[in-house]
Design an enzyme around this catalytic site. Structure first.
Site, PDB file in Angstrom:
ATOM      1  N   GLU A 157      -5.123  -4.462  10.635  1.00 36.25           N
ATOM      2  CA  GLU A 157      -4.025  -3.456  10.714  1.00 36.25           C
ATOM      3  C   GLU A 157      -4.368  -2.846  12.178  1.00 36.25           C
ATOM      4  O   GLU A 157      -5.358  -1.879  11.995  1.00 36.25           O
ATOM      5  CB  GLU A 157      -3.981  -2.631   9.644  1.00 36.25           C
ATOM      6  N   GLY A 210       2.744   2.583  10.539  1.00 36.58           N
ATOM      7  CA  GLY A 210       3.582   3.675  10.483  1.00 36.58           C
ATOM      8  C   GLY A 210       4.537   4.147  11.644  1.00 36.58           C
ATOM      9  O   GLY A 210       5.063   5.034  11.813  1.00 36.58           O
ATOM     10  N   GLY A 228       3.022  -0.948   4.198  1.00 34.48           N
ATOM     11  CA  GLY A 228       3.084   0.429   3.674  1.00 34.48           C
ATOM     12  C   GLY A 228       4.641   0.889   3.576  1.00 34.48           C
ATOM     13  O   GLY A 228       5.237   0.580   2.400  1.00 34.48           O
ATOM     14  N   GLY A 229       5.309   1.395   4.597  1.00 33.63           N
ATOM     15  CA  GLY A 229       6.573   1.937   4.331  1.00 33.63           C
ATOM     16  C   GLY A 229       7.612   1.097   3.474  1.00 33.63           C
ATOM     17  O   GLY A 229       8.237   1.320   2.584  1.00 33.63           O
ATOM     18  N   ASN A 271       0.835  -1.232  -0.157  1.00 30.93           N
ATOM     19  CA  ASN A 271      -0.040   0.078  -0.110  1.00 30.93           C
ATOM     20  C   ASN A 271       0.869   1.094  -0.133  1.00 30.93           C
ATOM     21  O   ASN A 271       1.588   1.406   1.055  1.00 30.93           O
ATOM     22  CB  ASN A 271      -0.948  -0.006   1.383  1.00 30.93           C
ATOM     23  N   TRP A 272       1.034   1.718  -1.181  1.00 28.77           N
ATOM     24  CA  TRP A 272       2.185   2.987  -1.313  1.00 28.77           C
ATOM     25  C   TRP A 272       1.490   4.136  -0.651  1.00 28.77           C
ATOM     26  O   TRP A 272       2.188   5.108  -0.389  1.00 28.77           O
ATOM     27  CB  TRP A 272       2.129   3.276  -2.698  1.00 28.77           C
ATOM     28  N   LYS A 273       0.263   4.281  -0.221  1.00 30.17           N
ATOM     29  CA  LYS A 273      -0.387   5.437   0.252  1.00 30.17           C
ATOM     30  C   LYS A 273      -0.165   6.712  -0.699  1.00 30.17           C
ATOM     31  O   LYS A 273      -0.060   6.487  -1.894  1.00 30.17           O
ATOM     32  CB  LYS A 273       0.204   5.623   1.894  1.00 30.17           C
ATOM     33  N   GLU A 298      -6.466   4.897   7.717  1.00 26.61           N
ATOM     34  CA  GLU A 298      -6.100   6.237   7.476  1.00 26.61           C
ATOM     35  C   GLU A 298      -7.433   7.019   6.744  1.00 26.61           C
ATOM     36  O   GLU A 298      -7.768   8.280   6.957  1.00 26.61           O
ATOM     37  CB  GLU A 298      -4.708   6.600   6.390  1.00 26.61           C
ATOM     38  N   HIS A 335      -9.227   1.495   4.782  1.00 23.80           N
ATOM     39  CA  HIS A 335      -7.972   1.725   5.427  1.00 23.80           C
ATOM     40  C   HIS A 335      -8.313   2.661   6.730  1.00 23.80           C
ATOM     41  O   HIS A 335      -8.931   3.518   6.743  1.00 23.80           O
ATOM     42  CB  HIS A 335      -6.898   2.241   4.725  1.00 23.80           C
ATOM     43  N   SER A 354       3.623  -1.960  10.356  1.00 20.00           N
ATOM     44  CA  SER A 354       4.900  -1.764  10.220  1.00 20.00           C
ATOM     45  C   SER A 354       5.685  -3.383  10.067  1.00 20.00           C
ATOM     46  O   SER A 354       6.683  -3.696  11.053  1.00 20.00           O
ATOM     47  CB  SER A 354       5.504  -1.344  11.777  1.00 20.00           C
TER      48      SER A 354
HETATM   49  P1  13P Z   1       3.202   0.688   7.708  1.00 22.11           P
HETATM   50  O1  13P Z   1       3.777  -0.893   7.032  1.00 22.11           O
HETATM   51  O2  13P Z   1       3.879   1.742   6.931  1.00 22.11           O
HETATM   52  O3  13P Z   1       3.253   0.503   9.061  1.00 22.11           O
HETATM   53  O4  13P Z   1       1.883   0.619   7.074  1.00 22.11           O
HETATM   54  C1  13P Z   1       0.853  -0.228   7.146  1.00 22.11           C
HETATM   55  C2  13P Z   1      -0.414  -0.085   6.258  1.00 22.11           C
HETATM   56  O5  13P Z   1      -1.150   0.652   7.053  1.00 22.11           O
HETATM   57  C3  13P Z   1      -0.770  -0.744   5.311  1.00 22.11           C
HETATM   58  O6  13P Z   1      -1.813  -0.564   4.791  1.00 22.11           O
END
Ligand code: 13P
Length: 255
Positions: free
Chosen positions: A170, A176, A237-238, A13-15, A100, A98, A216
């Site tokens: 999640e 994050g 994510g990251g 998930n590149w956000k 966010e 998600h 994470s």
């Molecule tokens: P991180 O891997 O950056 O913690 O993000 C997880 C996430 O929200 C994937 O959708």
């Protein structure tokens, strides 16, 4: 629990990251690194990168997803993108719910359900996100929260449509933050989600459901998390923004 009943899927998930040239560079690096994966590989990218991602991944084992879609087929919703628009492009997956989106954009369990409905109607596959806040974990209501989020999101979804849904657990406090749920915590909640699905659709449907962990997950901790009986992949994510790290996670899921 028999993991052979379901496919492991590692999804990035590149956000809100990567311009088109940056996306092109990342995907070009990633393609050879994951070509022998023995699991599903998906990259969920910003709308502006979808066309680039689809072109570059054509003929490879990498599938492309969007990060959200609206619930209406079309209309006066400035700034939104419909599920039909994604499907027409050849996009296969869409992330819905998600944390966010829930936290910053007023997404509720009800609108998550509406978006799931729209995505399924358009023929898309859904990565449905659920997860508790830190306060909720501290209050000991994690399982009630994720079970309720799962039930509401799946309202009106048929057993046949369920086969196009992946659930991603999640925990919001782990996203994050560098704080990962322990492998046991991840497994416990994933198991609870599976039981919720089994209660709604029967044991076979629960056993077949791919349930990812996200929060994470990285190249160093993926193997331990993915070894858990109820963890069938990850939503990353990251670490999905660096080709070698993402590829290491894909390799860990391919074992
Ligand atoms: P991180 O891997 O950056 O913690 O993000 C997880 C996430 O929200 C994937 O959708």
């Amino acid at each position: 629990m028999n993991k052979t009943l379901r496919q492991a899927v590692i999804a990035g998930n590149w956000k809100m990251n990567k311009t088109r040239p940056e996306a092109k560079a990342l995907i070009t690096d990633l393609i050879p690194l994951v070509k022998d994966a023995d699991c599903g590989v998906v990259i969920c990218v910003p709308y502006t990168n979808l066309e680039t991602a689809l072109e570059l991944t054509a003929g490879t084992n990498i599938k492309v997803g969007a990060e959200n879609c609206h619930w209406a087929k079309s209309g006066a919703f400035t700034g939104e993108i419909s599920a039909d628009m994604l499907a027409e492009m050849g996009v296969e997956y869409v992330v819905i719910g998600h944390s966010e989106r829930r936290q910053y954009f007023g997404e509720t369990d009800v609108t998550v359900n509406q978006r799931v409905r729209a995505a399924l109607d358009a023929g898309l596959k859904v990565i449905l996100c659920v997860g508790e806040l830190l306060e909720q974990r501290e209050q000991g209501i994690t399982e009630e929260i994720v079970s309720m989020q799962t039930k509401i999101a799946l309202g009106g979804v048929s057993a046949e449509e369920l086969k196009r849904i992946i659930i991603a657990y999640e925990p919001v406090w782990a996203i994050g933050t560098g704080k990962t749920a322990t492998a046991e915590q991840a497994n416990e909640v994933n198991h609870c989600i599976r039981e919720t699905v089994s209660k709604l659709y029967g044991q076979a449907a629960g056993d077949a459901m791919t349930i990812q962990y996200g929060g994470s997950m990285n190249a160093a901790n993926a193997e331990e998390l993915l070894a858990q009986p109820d963890v069938d992949g990850g939503l990353i994510g990251g670490a999905s923004l660096k080709a070698p790290d993402f590829a290491t996670i894909v390799k860990a899921a391919s074992k």
